[in-house]
Design an enzyme around this catalytic site. Structure first.
Site, PDB file in Angstrom:
ATOM      1  N   CYS A 279       6.780   1.654  -6.455  1.00 59.65           N
ATOM      2  CA  CYS A 279       7.008   1.119  -7.738  1.00 59.65           C
ATOM      3  C   CYS A 279       8.047   2.099  -8.488  1.00 59.65           C
ATOM      4  O   CYS A 279       9.021   1.885  -8.802  1.00 59.65           O
ATOM      5  CB  CYS A 279       5.670   0.909  -8.273  1.00 59.65           C
ATOM      6  SG  CYS A 279       4.586  -0.088  -7.355  1.00 59.65           S
TER       7      CYS A 279
HETATM    8  C1  UGA Z   1       1.940   2.302 -10.256  1.00 58.66           C
HETATM    9  C2  UGA Z   1       1.364   2.174 -11.751  1.00 58.66           C
HETATM   10  O1  UGA Z   1       0.427   3.150 -11.890  1.00 58.66           O
HETATM   11  C3  UGA Z   1       0.786   0.862 -11.773  1.00 58.66           C
HETATM   12  O2  UGA Z   1       0.319   0.575 -12.963  1.00 58.66           O
HETATM   13  C4  UGA Z   1       1.719  -0.267 -11.449  1.00 58.66           C
HETATM   14  O3  UGA Z   1       1.210  -1.468 -11.416  1.00 58.66           O
HETATM   15  C5  UGA Z   1       2.291  -0.252 -10.079  1.00 58.66           C
HETATM   16  O4  UGA Z   1       2.930   1.243 -10.033  1.00 58.66           O
HETATM   17  C6  UGA Z   1       3.335  -1.100  -9.734  1.00 58.66           C
HETATM   18  O5  UGA Z   1       4.318  -1.230 -10.320  1.00 58.66           O
HETATM   19  O6  UGA Z   1       3.045  -1.973  -8.910  1.00 58.66           O
HETATM   20  P1  UGA Z   1       1.124   3.063  -7.756  1.00 58.66           P
HETATM   21  O7  UGA Z   1       2.527   3.327  -7.532  1.00 58.66           O
HETATM   22  O8  UGA Z   1       0.182   2.632  -7.007  1.00 58.66           O
HETATM   23  O9  UGA Z   1       0.948   2.303  -9.207  1.00 58.66           O
HETATM   24  O10 UGA Z   1       0.854   4.710  -8.083  1.00 58.66           O
HETATM   25  P2  UGA Z   1       0.192   5.693  -9.165  1.00 58.66           P
HETATM   26  O11 UGA Z   1      -1.485   5.890  -8.822  1.00 58.66           O
HETATM   27  O12 UGA Z   1       0.680   5.342 -10.520  1.00 58.66           O
HETATM   28  O13 UGA Z   1       0.982   6.869  -8.579  1.00 58.66           O
HETATM   29  C7  UGA Z   1       2.731   6.994  -8.693  1.00 58.66           C
HETATM   30  C8  UGA Z   1       2.786   8.387  -8.582  1.00 58.66           C
HETATM   31  O14 UGA Z   1       2.384   9.005  -9.858  1.00 58.66           O
HETATM   32  C9  UGA Z   1       2.431   9.164  -7.212  1.00 58.66           C
HETATM   33  O15 UGA Z   1       3.782   9.673  -6.701  1.00 58.66           O
HETATM   34  C10 UGA Z   1       1.458   9.816  -7.727  1.00 58.66           C
HETATM   35  O16 UGA Z   1       1.435  11.023  -7.123  1.00 58.66           O
HETATM   36  C11 UGA Z   1       1.770  10.177  -9.351  1.00 58.66           C
HETATM   37  N1  UGA Z   1       0.319  10.417 -10.104  1.00 58.66           N
HETATM   38  C12 UGA Z   1      -0.512   9.380  -9.993  1.00 58.66           C
HETATM   39  C13 UGA Z   1       0.010  11.408 -10.839  1.00 58.66           C
HETATM   40  O17 UGA Z   1       1.074  12.169 -11.103  1.00 58.66           O
HETATM   41  N2  UGA Z   1      -0.931  11.531 -11.378  1.00 58.66           N
HETATM   42  C14 UGA Z   1      -1.979  10.417 -11.380  1.00 58.66           C
HETATM   43  O18 UGA Z   1      -2.995  10.608 -11.848  1.00 58.66           O
HETATM   44  C15 UGA Z   1      -1.778   9.379 -10.297  1.00 58.66           C
END
Ligand code: UGA
Length: 445
Positions: A279
């Site tokens: 995403c």
């Molecule tokens: C992300 C968004 O968080 C969702 O709200 C959205 O619906 C989704 O994309 C989408 O567009 O479908 P996702 O890609 O599953 O969800 O993952 P996240 O958990 O947000 O992680 C994304 C990136 O952020 C990862 O590389 C992760 O390492 C990083 N991250 C995640 C952080 O740096 N801190 C966190 O607490 C969580």
């Protein structure tokens, strides 16, 4: 309400089982007969925590799957489009969305009753009102806003938490062409009480989705840029800096008793080896491309992507600080998935890091609690030994790279101490205490 969902990928299937669990009559539609057969036998074609349970609970009662789109549309009041929008190098490929809209339109040609079409796929602002509307009108011979309604309802589902995010939403964004569409969409989400609903236009709904993901990605690149400067200046630890920043009461509000609320976004303000997944990278790039089309330069977001693409080099330079040539150096790579809780390897920072080390002749052992099979698809077997557990992976390693924040990696300091290992540990996620490992290197130090 009777709802058909076109596309049984990640978003479509999660939405389907959740809406069915909340009492709607849901028909999941997919062209892929194997997927439909799997779903019909109670097995989800993808892994997501809690999905199989929810599928099993509702299958045959409020949920069914079929390849027959035409009857699914005919027998339902609303069709949700949840097909993929892959990034095609320059911009998102809306081919599947257009195709789904055309097929729904063809089904609507013979249907007399009013029907609502709802786009759930992530599409750039304007797609629903232009491309989808045109495809529907052309294929159905009917008029949007008169014969059928058209809405846009972005998803906010994190991989690994998708079921709970759907069942306990923080907001529901309902774009609609007109009031009648909005009324129908409200009914879809009636079972979800006590949630803020944003009733808006389709374009605004589309933009809310992109703005949300772009902001979170920006927080990550911002922290990484500060972290990289901390490293260059020396004598500063970015973690301490960010802790000081977080304590601003506008970021972590102070309660009257002196306690603090720590909002979830704070965890996106941590230094690391970069964001990945299906995403953030795709959505930010798509928005930049959309800006270009509309003569609006997106310089901030361009930098977000650039910083993120360079972030894996922060890990590599730390390895090379100790081993200027990594040829025949034993390197243990811990964590391959783009984040914990998933086997998803898409855009994982582990990919450029492993590839660079492999090209330079390092001997790589790799371990991820769940992503081994996916990793093998990405890397193949050449120059990598995939291990079954942590202990085996780090045995004899000269360098250990920590690339995904899996909980079990917290035991590394104890393991290293027990085995007397002198390996250099490069913490690409800043998840270990820097004083807990003798030869510790971390992003932002
Ligand atoms: C992300 C968004 O968080 C969702 O709200 C959205 O619906 C989704 O994309 C989408 O567009 O479908 P996702 O890609 O599953 O969800 O993952 P996240 O958990 O947000 O992680 C994304 C990136 O952020 C990862 O590389 C992760 O390492 C990083 N991250 C995640 C952080 O740096 N801190 C966190 O607490 C969580």
């Amino acid at each position: 309400m009777r709802i058909s969902i076109v596309g049984t990928g990640y978003v479509g299937l999660v939405s389907g089982v959740c809406l069915a669990d909340r009492g709607h009559q849901v028909t999941c539609v997919d062209k892929d007969a194997d997927k439909v057969a799997k779903i019909s036998s109670g097995v989800a074609p993808i892994y997501e925590k809690g999905l199989d349970d929810l599928l099993g609970r509702n299958l045959g009662k409020t949920l069914r799957a079929t390849t027959d789109l035409r009857s699914a549309v005919d027998e339902t009041e609303l069709s949700l489009i949840a097909v993929g929008t892959p990034f095609g190098g320059q911009e998102i490929d809306t081919g599947y969305v257009e195709q789904a809209a055309t097929e729904i339109g063809q089904a609507l040609r013979d249907k007399d009753a009013y029907h609502v079409v709802l786009v759930k796929s992530t599409v750039v602002p304007g797609t629903t009102d232009e491309l989808v509307l045109t495809a529907l009108e052309k294929a159905s011979g009917k008029k949007a806003g008169v014969d059928f309604g058209l809405g846009m309802n972005p998803e906010f589902l994190r991989e690994g938490e998708a079921i709970s995010d759907f069942m306990n939403p923080d907001r529901i964004v309902l774009g609609g062409l007109d009031e009648r569409t909005h009324e129908t969409l409200r009914k879809v989400y009636e079972p979800f009480t006590g949630v803020d609903v944003v009733l808006t236009s389709n374009k605004t709904a589309e933009m809310i989705k992109y703005a949300s993901n772009s902001l979170l990605a920006t927080l990550i690149s911002f922290s990484n840029e500060i972290a990289n400067l901390c490293s260059s200046v020396g004598g500063i630890d970015a973690l301490e800096v960010m802790h000081g920043v977080h304590l601003d009461k506008r970021f972590s509000p102070l309660l009257p008793g002196g306690e603090r609320i720590t909002p979830g976004f704070i965890s996106y303000l941590e230094a690391g080896c970069g964001f990945g997944g299906s995403c953030f990278p795709k959505d930010v790039k798509a928005l930049i491309a959309h800006g270009q089309k509309h003569a609006a330069s997106m310089r901030l977001l361009e930098s977000v992507i650039e910083i993120n693409q360079n972030q894996p080099t922060q890990v590599l330079t730390r390895v090379e600080k100790h081993f200027p040539s990594v040829k025949d150096v034993d390197i243990a790579v811990l964590g391959l998935a783009f984040k914990p809780g998933t086997d998803d390897m898409r855009e994982s920072p582990a990919i450029p890091i492993v590839n660079a080390l492999r090209e330079k002749g390092a001997r790589i052992k790799a371990y991820d609690p769940v992503a081994r099979a996916e990793a093998q698809k990405v890397f193949g077997d050449q120059g990598i030994r995939y291990c079954e557990d942590l202990v085996e992976t780090i045995a004899d390693a000269q360098v250990i790279l920590l690339l995904t924040r899996w909980d079990e990696f917290k035991q590394i300091p104890e393991l290293l101490e027990r085995t007397g290992s002198q390996a250099v540990l490069v913490d690409g996620r800043r998840m270990l205490d820097k004083d807990s490992v003798e030869r510790y290197e971390g992003i932002g130090i």
